[in-house]
Structures are given as structure tokens and as C-alpha cells.
Design an enzyme around this catalytic site. Structure first.
Site, PDB file in Angstrom:
ATOM      1  N   SER A 230      11.508  -4.731   6.184  1.00 61.19           N
ATOM      2  CA  SER A 230      12.136  -4.329   4.803  1.00 61.19           C
ATOM      3  C   SER A 230      14.310  -4.488   5.152  1.00 61.19           C
ATOM      4  CB  SER A 230      11.515  -3.199   4.182  1.00 61.19           C
ATOM      5  OG  SER A 230      11.648  -1.804   4.449  1.00 61.19           O
TER       6      SER A 230
ATOM      7  N   GLY B  81      12.031  -2.873  16.856  1.00 58.69           N
ATOM      8  CA  GLY B  81      11.609  -2.444  18.163  1.00 58.69           C
ATOM      9  C   GLY B  81      12.131  -1.105  17.821  1.00 58.69           C
ATOM     10  N   SER B  82      12.878  -0.263  16.385  1.00 58.17           N
ATOM     11  CA  SER B  82      12.453   1.031  16.044  1.00 58.17           C
ATOM     12  C   SER B  82      11.476   1.979  16.431  1.00 58.17           C
ATOM     13  CB  SER B  82      13.796   0.959  14.623  1.00 58.17           C
ATOM     14  OG  SER B  82      12.636   0.868  14.006  1.00 58.17           O
ATOM     15  N   GLY B  83      10.535   1.573  16.387  1.00 55.11           N
ATOM     16  CA  GLY B  83       9.166   2.426  16.410  1.00 55.11           C
ATOM     17  C   GLY B  83       8.167   2.712  15.948  1.00 55.11           C
ATOM     18  N   LYS B  84       8.687   1.699  14.318  1.00 59.38           N
ATOM     19  CA  LYS B  84       7.908   1.723  13.409  1.00 59.38           C
ATOM     20  C   LYS B  84       6.622   2.058  13.173  1.00 59.38           C
ATOM     21  CE  LYS B  84       9.377  -2.166  11.733  1.00 59.38           C
ATOM     22  NZ  LYS B  84      10.722  -2.305  12.581  1.00 59.38           N
TER      23      LYS B  84
ATOM     24  N   LEU C 243      14.698  -1.858  12.236  1.00 56.00           N
ATOM     25  CA  LEU C 243      15.278  -2.494  13.152  1.00 56.00           C
ATOM     26  C   LEU C 243      13.684  -2.559  14.054  1.00 56.00           C
ATOM     27  CD1 LEU C 243      18.732  -1.569  14.860  1.00 56.00           C
ATOM     28  CD2 LEU C 243      17.778  -3.798  12.935  1.00 56.00           C
TER      29      LEU C 243
HETATM   30  N1  LIG Z   1      13.888 -13.451  12.871  1.00 57.49           N
HETATM   31  C1  LIG Z   1      12.872 -12.381  12.361  1.00 57.49           C
HETATM   32  N2  LIG Z   1      13.395 -10.947  12.226  1.00 57.49           N
HETATM   33  C2  LIG Z   1      13.060  -9.917  12.134  1.00 57.49           C
HETATM   34  N3  LIG Z   1      12.077  -9.772  12.817  1.00 57.49           N
HETATM   35  C3  LIG Z   1      10.811 -10.568  12.983  1.00 57.49           C
HETATM   36  C4  LIG Z   1      11.684 -12.380  13.010  1.00 57.49           C
HETATM   37  N4  LIG Z   1      10.785 -13.398  13.475  1.00 57.49           N
HETATM   38  C5  LIG Z   1       9.930 -12.493  14.243  1.00 57.49           C
HETATM   39  N5  LIG Z   1       9.416 -11.804  13.426  1.00 57.49           N
HETATM   40  C6  LIG Z   1       8.697 -10.131  13.995  1.00 57.49           C
HETATM   41  O1  LIG Z   1       8.577  -9.955  13.194  1.00 57.49           O
HETATM   42  C7  LIG Z   1       8.593  -8.825  12.290  1.00 57.49           C
HETATM   43  C8  LIG Z   1       8.712  -7.885  11.326  1.00 57.49           C
HETATM   44  O2  LIG Z   1       8.144  -8.666  10.409  1.00 57.49           O
HETATM   45  P1  LIG Z   1       7.995  -7.744   9.012  1.00 57.49           P
HETATM   46  O3  LIG Z   1       7.195  -8.766   7.788  1.00 57.49           O
HETATM   47  O4  LIG Z   1       8.613  -6.109   9.263  1.00 57.49           O
HETATM   48  O5  LIG Z   1       9.680  -8.777   8.428  1.00 57.49           O
HETATM   49  S1  LIG Z   1      10.215  -8.241   6.908  1.00 57.49           S
HETATM   50  O6  LIG Z   1      10.142  -6.995   6.444  1.00 57.49           O
HETATM   51  O7  LIG Z   1      10.269  -8.808   6.549  1.00 57.49           O
HETATM   52  O8  LIG Z   1      12.273  -7.983   6.902  1.00 57.49           O
HETATM   53  C9  LIG Z   1       9.121  -7.836  13.665  1.00 57.49           C
HETATM   54  O9  LIG Z   1       8.279  -7.048  13.891  1.00 57.49           O
HETATM   55  P2  LIG Z   1       8.521  -5.267  14.471  1.00 57.49           P
HETATM   56  O10 LIG Z   1       9.611  -5.429  16.126  1.00 57.49           O
HETATM   57  O11 LIG Z   1       7.194  -4.409  14.028  1.00 57.49           O
HETATM   58  O12 LIG Z   1       9.097  -5.217  13.815  1.00 57.49           O
HETATM   59  C10 LIG Z   1       8.780  -8.549  14.840  1.00 57.49           C
HETATM   60  O13 LIG Z   1       7.940  -8.912  15.841  1.00 57.49           O
HETATM   61  N1  LIG Z   2      10.325   8.413  20.363  1.00 59.15           N
HETATM   62  C1  LIG Z   2       9.643   6.929  19.837  1.00 59.15           C
HETATM   63  N2  LIG Z   2       9.656   7.001  18.478  1.00 59.15           N
HETATM   64  C2  LIG Z   2       8.708   5.497  18.434  1.00 59.15           C
HETATM   65  N3  LIG Z   2       8.630   4.554  20.185  1.00 59.15           N
HETATM   66  C3  LIG Z   2       9.340   5.366  20.486  1.00 59.15           C
HETATM   67  C4  LIG Z   2       9.759   5.733  20.992  1.00 59.15           C
HETATM   68  N4  LIG Z   2      10.720   5.857  21.847  1.00 59.15           N
HETATM   69  C5  LIG Z   2      10.157   5.422  22.580  1.00 59.15           C
HETATM   70  N5  LIG Z   2       9.791   4.146  21.970  1.00 59.15           N
HETATM   71  C6  LIG Z   2       8.772   3.237  22.509  1.00 59.15           C
HETATM   72  O1  LIG Z   2       9.695   2.448  21.497  1.00 59.15           O
HETATM   73  C7  LIG Z   2       8.703   0.449  20.918  1.00 59.15           C
HETATM   74  C8  LIG Z   2       9.173   0.781  19.996  1.00 59.15           C
HETATM   75  O2  LIG Z   2       8.076  -0.176  18.991  1.00 59.15           O
HETATM   76  P1  LIG Z   2       6.965  -0.583  17.725  1.00 59.15           P
HETATM   77  O3  LIG Z   2       6.287   0.658  17.354  1.00 59.15           O
HETATM   78  O4  LIG Z   2       6.647  -2.464  17.767  1.00 59.15           O
HETATM   79  O5  LIG Z   2       8.890  -0.764  17.077  1.00 59.15           O
HETATM   80  P2  LIG Z   2       8.839  -1.447  15.716  1.00 59.15           P
HETATM   81  O6  LIG Z   2       7.151  -1.175  14.945  1.00 59.15           O
HETATM   82  O7  LIG Z   2      10.099  -0.987  14.888  1.00 59.15           O
HETATM   83  O8  LIG Z   2       8.908  -3.214  16.117  1.00 59.15           O
HETATM   84  C9  LIG Z   2       7.336   1.163  21.323  1.00 59.15           C
HETATM   85  O9  LIG Z   2       7.387   0.731  22.564  1.00 59.15           O
HETATM   86  C10 LIG Z   2       7.526   2.506  21.683  1.00 59.15           C
HETATM   87  O10 LIG Z   2       6.710   3.035  22.672  1.00 59.15           O
END
Ligand SMILES: Nc1ncnc2c1ncn2[C@@H]1O[C@H](COP(=O)(O)OS(=O)(=O)O)[C@@H](OP(=O)(O)O)[C@H]1O
Ligand SMILES: Nc1ncnc2c1ncn2[C@@H]1O[C@H](COP(=O)(O)OP(=O)(O)O)[C@@H](O)[C@H]1O
Length: 194
Positions: free
Chosen positions: A107, A36-39, A34
Site C-alpha cells: 500500500s 521484505g520489510s517484515g509485514k 516495503l
Molecule cells: N512490482 C512489484 N512491487 C511490489 N511488490 C511486488 C511487485 N511484483 C510482485 N510483488 C510481490 O507482491 C507483493 C506486494 O503485493 P501487495 O498486494 O502488498 O501490493 S500493493 O499493496 O497492491 O502495492 C510483494 O509481497 P511482499 O514482499 O509481501 O510485500 C511482492 O512479493
Molecule cells: N525484526 C524483524 N521483523 C520482521 N522481519 C524480520 C525481522 N528481522 C528479520 N526479518 C526477516 O525479514 C523477512 C521479512 O519478510 P516478509 O515478512 O515476507 O516481509 P514483507 O511481508 O514485508 O514482504 C523475513 O525473512 C523475516 O524473517
């Protein structure tokens, strides 16, 4: 037309030669989870640790790729499939250089990830599930996107009004709620057959 295109790979420096020179194999670590999961965070930490060990590694991240190569794509399922298809093709090219590519993309569906695996090849594909419950991702709300999605200002947001299907048999399952960032990156690195 594909039948009129003749790749020149026989004359190029081969992947096995590059891997021998690098001292490790190439491959694709595919991080799914998801928003914000930490990818991105774990990918960056792992890349830094690998670099310090002399491993040729490179992160490809959704947010970055969507500003350039995939700037024309949105978040419909069709666009997500095309987004990840292009990234998989790019990652496959990187693998030919002996690189360990760390791809960080939501994904969201199994079918989409199976298509990515088919492009890359099962032997080079290491699926990592960044397993963080929606409640925690939403509490983190790093970019304020969950708040917007809940308010109806952002449509098709994964986990809210667009599906996320967890991997059934990932290469690695990282439960970030039980790990520090450093621990997650270390577990990832140690699990890889370099
Ligand atoms: N509708 C919607 N759903 C999910 N995410 C959204 C959306 N709109 C914008 N964002 C931002 O785009 C990041 C996800 O892009 P991705 O290229 O990883 O998505 S995907 O694999 O094509 O589903 C995702 O980044 P991460 O938070 O790093 O996952 C979001 O910041
Ligand atoms: N154990 C952990 N692993 C990864 N991220 C963590 C963890 N604990 C807290 N976090 C925080 O969670 C957030 C994850 O954001 P982000 O890496 O941008 O996620 P994603 O790329 O999946 O959207 C960061 O602010 C990070 O500092």
C-alpha cells in the site's frame, strides 16, 4: 444499481453483540511497508499470539489475496488502488463479525491508504508502518525480487522504480532493524485498544 439494493443489516446479529460475545472489539490493523520489510512475518507472529490469547484475529496478506480475489490485478498504481480497495471492503465485512483483521499490504501511497481508511472508518483503522530501510529489505531479498528489479526484469517494483511514501502519522511505527520479530509482534499487540 445501488439505489435498488437494500441491505438487510437491521435484521442481522449486530457487531456490538458479536464483540460482547468475543470479549474484545474488532478493527483493522493495516500494515504498510516495503517488500521484505517484515509485514507478513510480524502479522503472522501477532496473529498467533492473539489466537493464543483467545482473540478472534485473521491475517489478510497481499501475496495470498493476489492469488485469489485479486488475481486479475498487477502492480500499476491503478491496480494497487483497486487491490487495496477490495481488501478494505473485505476487511470491513470481517469487522462486522467482531474480528481483528491484520492486513499486510505494501500500500505504497498516502492517498491510497487514506482511501482505505475512508472505507474502513477512522475509528476502526490502525495504521502500522513496518519501517525498514530499503537497504535492509534489499539485503534480505526474501523472494529474490529486488535482484530481478535491479536487473530490469521486474518493472514497477516498489522502492526501485515505483514510489513508496512513508506514513506521516502512523498509529504505530515499528523499526524492525532495532527489534526482533517477537518484540515487534508484542509491541503491536500491546498497542491495540482491544
Ligand atoms: N512490482 C512489484 N512491487 C511490489 N511488490 C511486488 C511487485 N511484483 C510482485 N510483488 C510481490 O507482491 C507483493 C506486494 O503485493 P501487495 O498486494 O502488498 O501490493 S500493493 O499493496 O497492491 O502495492 C510483494 O509481497 P511482499 O514482499 O509481501 O510485500 C511482492 O512479493
Ligand atoms: N525484526 C524483524 N521483523 C520482521 N522481519 C524480520 C525481522 N528481522 C528479520 N526479518 C526477516 O525479514 C523477512 C521479512 O519478510 P516478509 O515478512 O515476507 O516481509 P514483507 O511481508 O514485508 O514482504 C523475513 O525473512 C523475516 O524473517
Amino acid at each position: 444499481m445501488a439505489e435498488n439494493i437494500h441491505p438487510i443489516h437491521d435484521r442481522l446479529v449486530q457487531r456490538n453483540e458479536r464483540e460482547a460475545a468475543n470479549g474484545h472489539r474488532g478493527g483493522v490493523v493495516w500494515m504498510t511497508g516495503l517488500s521484505g520489510s517484515g509485514k507478513s512475518t510480524i502479522a503472522a507472529a501477532a496473529e498467533r499470539k492473539l489466537f493464543e490469547r483467545g482473540i478472534f484475529a485473521q491475517v489478510l496478506d497481499g501475496d495470498n489475496v493476489r492469488h485469489g480475489l485479486n488475481a486479475n490485478l498487477g502492480f500499476s498504481l491503478e491496480d494497487r488502488v483497486e487491490n487495496t480497495r477490495r481488501v478494505a471492503e473485505v476487511a470491513k465485512l470481517f469487522v462486522q463479525t467482531g474480528c481483528l483483521v491484520i492486513c499486510s499490504f505494501v500500500s505504497p501511497t498516502r492517498e491510497l491508504r487514506a482511501a482505505v481508511q475512508a472505507i474502513i472508518g477512522a475509528e476502526d483503522f490502525f495504521e502500522v508502518y513496518v519501517n525498514t530501510p530499503l537497504e535492509i529489505c534489499e539485503r534480505r531479498d526474501v523472494k529474490g525480487l529486488y535482484a530481478k528489479a535491479r536487473a530490469g526484469e521486474l518493472k514497477n517494483f516498489t522502492g526501485i522504480d515505483s514510489p513508496y511514501e512513508a506514513p506521516e502519522h502512523p498509529f504505530l511505527d515499528l523499526k524492525t532493524a532495532e527489534l526482533t520479530i517477537d518484540q515487534a509482534a508484542d509491541i503491536l499487540i500491546e498497542s491495540l485498544p482491544l
